[in-house]
Design an enzyme around this catalytic site. Structure first.
Site, short mmCIF file in Angstrom:
data_model
loop_
_atom_site.label_atom_id
_atom_site.label_comp_id
_atom_site.label_asym_id
_atom_site.label_seq_id
_atom_site.Cartn_x
_atom_site.Cartn_y
_atom_site.Cartn_z
N SER A 257 0.90 -1.23 0.07
CA SER A 257 -0.11 -0.21 -0.05
C SER A 257 0.76 1.31 -0.09
CB SER A 257 -0.91 -0.08 1.21
OG SER A 257 -2.01 0.83 1.04
N LYS A 261 3.86 2.20 -2.49
CA LYS A 261 4.52 3.09 -3.59
C LYS A 261 5.83 3.56 -3.21
CE LYS A 261 -0.25 5.52 -1.83
NZ LYS A 261 -1.21 4.87 -2.53
N TRP A 348 -10.20 0.70 -4.84
CA TRP A 348 -9.67 1.67 -4.58
C TRP A 348 -8.26 2.06 -5.17
CZ3 TRP A 348 -11.04 6.29 -2.94
CH2 TRP A 348 -10.55 7.26 -2.06
N HIS A 399 -7.92 -5.48 0.56
CA HIS A 399 -6.54 -4.74 0.63
C HIS A 399 -5.70 -5.27 1.92
CE1 HIS A 399 -3.97 -1.26 0.01
NE2 HIS A 399 -4.17 -0.87 1.39
C1 GTR Z 1 -5.15 4.60 1.90
C2 GTR Z 1 -4.85 5.19 0.89
C3 GTR Z 1 -4.20 4.60 -0.15
C4 GTR Z 1 -3.16 3.33 0.54
C5 GTR Z 1 -3.75 2.99 1.79
C6 GTR Z 1 -2.81 2.34 2.74
O1 GTR Z 1 -6.12 5.23 2.99
O2 GTR Z 1 -5.68 6.01 0.49
O3 GTR Z 1 -3.40 5.19 -0.79
O4 GTR Z 1 -1.67 3.71 0.58
O5 GTR Z 1 -4.28 3.84 2.63
O6 GTR Z 1 -1.51 2.58 2.91
O7 GTR Z 1 -3.11 1.22 3.57
#
Ligand code: GTR
Length: 403
Positions: A257, A261, A348, A399
Site C-alpha cells: 500500500s 508506493k 480503490w 486490501h
Molecule cells: C489509504 C490510501 C491508499 C493506501 C492505503 C494504505 O488510506 O488512500 O493510498 O496507501 O491507505 O497505505 O493502507
C-alpha cells in the site's frame, strides 16, 4: 446410436457442465465484480469505480526523450531517458532528497543465533544519521537462516505501521511478513521501522528525518514522507551490503500500500535493489493517474499532504498535465526484477490501472535485454503472469498483504 448411449452422453455432459462453465470463467481475464463496483460507488460516491467512466487519455511516451530523440538502445536509456524520467518524478511527485551532508553509523544492538528453534539468527541494528549536531536513529531487524553458509538473497520490508501497537503488524498476522517460511527456503528477511524515520502524519515536516536534513525554506520539490521512507530503505541497504550473511546483489525491497508506493520509489532511486515487490500500491504507486479510477491525485494530496512533494498539488484534478504517468515509474526499475500484486476487492487501488501501467513499462525491459512479454489483457483471478523480469497477480480478497 442406441438411446441408452445417447442418454449416458447427455447425462455426463450435464454433470460436467458446471465444471466447463467454472473453468471457462476462471480462465477469463480479471474484471471487477459488478457488486463490488456498485457497493464501493455507493460508499464512496465522489470516486469512479466504473471502467466505462474512465476518461480518454494518452500516456506520455516512454521511449522518446524530451528533445524528441528516439531511445532505441540501452545506452540512450541509461544516459538520457532514465535520468530525465527520474528527475520528473523527483520534481513533480515524490520530491528531492536535500543534499545536506550527514554521517551514518550502524550499531549491533543484539544478536540471537537461536531464534525459531535455533534455525535462524536475529540481529537488531540501530542505524543513526547525524547532521549539524542533530541525531535520528531507527531500527532494522534482520533474520538469516543458520543452515545456509553462503550469503543469502534477502527481502527488506518497509513497514510504516511498525510502532502502531506493541506488536508490529508483521508479527500480528502470521502471513503479512512470512519470516519463518522464507527462512526455511533459504532467504534472509529484514524489516525496518519507517515511522521512526518519519512519522506518518502531517506536521509541516518538523519531525523525523526532515527535521535533521531539510533546508529552510523547503522548496516545492522537497521530499515528502514516502521519499523519506524510500531513503530509509537505502540506508538499510547501506547496512545490508556490509552484512556477510546477506547476498548484497540479491536484495529485494518490498512494501504494501503506502509502503508499496514507497518500494517503487526506493527501487527507482537506488539501483542497488535487485528487485521491487509492490503490493496493492494503487494511486501514487503502480496505478495510472490518468485513469482517475478509485483513489485520485486530489484525494492523495488532501488526505496525506505529507506523502508527496508540494508540486504534486498542481496535478490534483489535473492528471493530464502530469509530464509522466506511473508506467514510467515502473520502467525505472528495469532491467531489475519487478513484481506487482493487487487484490480483487481493492478497487480503490485500481488493479486494472496497475496492470496497464506494467504492460506499458514492458518495452523498457525489452529494450534492456529482457524478453518480458505479458498479454495486453489482465490475467484471471489468482493466476500469476511472469515473463522475463516482470510479474503480476491479482488475488481474491481485500486490501492487505496475504499469501
Ligand atoms: C489509504 C490510501 C491508499 C493506501 C492505503 C494504505 O488510506 O488512500 O493510498 O496507501 O491507505 O497505505 O493502507
Amino acid at each position: 446410436m442406441k438411446p441408452s448411449t445417447y442418454f449416458i452422453i447427455c447425462f455426463c455432459f450435464i454433470l460436467l457442465l458446471p465444471y466447463v462453465i467454472i473453468s471457462a470463467q476462471t480462465d477469463k481475464s480479471w474484471k471487477a465484480s459488478a457488486q463490488i463496483v456498485e457497493k464501493l460507488s455507493k460508499e464512496n460516491s465522489g470516486f469512479n469505480y466504473y471502467e466505462d467512466k474512465v476518461p480518454n487519455y494518452t500516456l506520455p511516451v516512454i521511449l522518446t526523450s524530451k528533445d524528441g530523440l528516439e531511445i532505441a538502445s540501452s545506452d540512450l536509456w541509461n544516459k538520457i531517458r532514465r535520468p530525465e524520467i527520474l528527475e520528473l518524478f523527483r520534481k513533480n511527485i515524490f520530491g528531492r532528497v536535500p543534499d545536506t551532508k550527514y554521517s551514518e553509523t550502524f550499531k549491533l544492538l543484539s544478536l540471537d543465533s537461536s531464534v525459531f528453534e535455533r534455525t535462524a539468527t536475529q540481529k537488531e541494528i540501530l542505524i543513526s544519521i547525524e547532521s549539524g549536531g542533530k541525531l535520528l536513529s531507527f531500527n532494522l531487524t534482520l533474520f538469516t537462516p543458520n543452515n545456509v553458509k553462503q550469503p543469502v538473497p534477502s527481502f527488506l520490508l518497509i513497514d510504516p505501521w511498525f510502532s502502531e501497537s506493541n506488536t508490529p503488524r508483521w508479527k500480528q498476522k502470521g502471513n503479512y511478513w512470512p519470516v519463518e517460511e522464507a527462512l526455511a527456503r533459504g532467504y534472509g528477511m529484514a524489516i525496518f521501522d519507517a515511522s521512526q524515520l518519519d512519522p506518518d502524519n502531517f506536521d509541516n515536516f518538523k519531525n523525523g528525518i526532515h527535521a535533521i536534513l531539510d533546508k529552510n525554506p523547503r522548496p516545492d520539490d522537497a521530499w515528502g514522507t514516502l521519499a523519506a521512507w524510500a531513503w530509509g530503505a537505502s540506508r538499510c541497504m547501506d547496512y545490508l551490503v556490509t552484512d556477510r550473511n546477506v547476498a548484497a546483489d540479491k536484495i529485494a525491497v518490498v512494501g504494501h500500500s503506502r509502503a508499496g508506493k514507497t518500494a517503487l520509489w526506493a527501487g527507482a532511486e537506488d539501483t542497488r535493489f535487485a528487485m521491487v515487490i509492490s503490493n496493492e500500491s494503487g494511486a501514487g504507486g503502480a496505478a495510472l493517474a490518468r485513469r482517475r479510477f478509485g483513489e485520485t491525485v486530489a484525494r492523495l494530496n488532501s488526505s496525506f499532504p505529507h506523502w508527496f512533494c508540494t508540486n504534486y498539488n498542481k496535478y490534483s484534478n489535473n492528471e493530464i498535465a502530469l509530464p509522466v504517468d506511473m508506467h514510467m515509474l515502473l520502467a525505472l526499475i528495469a532491467p531489475r526484477a519487478l513484481y506487482i500484486d493487487c487484490a480483487d476487492e481493492d478497487l480503490w487501488g485500481d488493479p486494472h490501472g496497475s496492470y496497464i501501467s506494467l504492460y506499458n513499462a514492458v518495452p523498457v525491459f525489452k529494450l534492456l535485454g529482457w524478453n518480458s512479454s505479458i498479454p495486453e489483457s489482465m490475467p484471471p483471478l489468482n493466476k500469476q503472469v511472469i515473463s522475463g523480469r516482470v510479474g503480476f497477480h491479482i488475488r481474491d480478497g481485500v486490501h492487505n498483504m496475504l499469501l
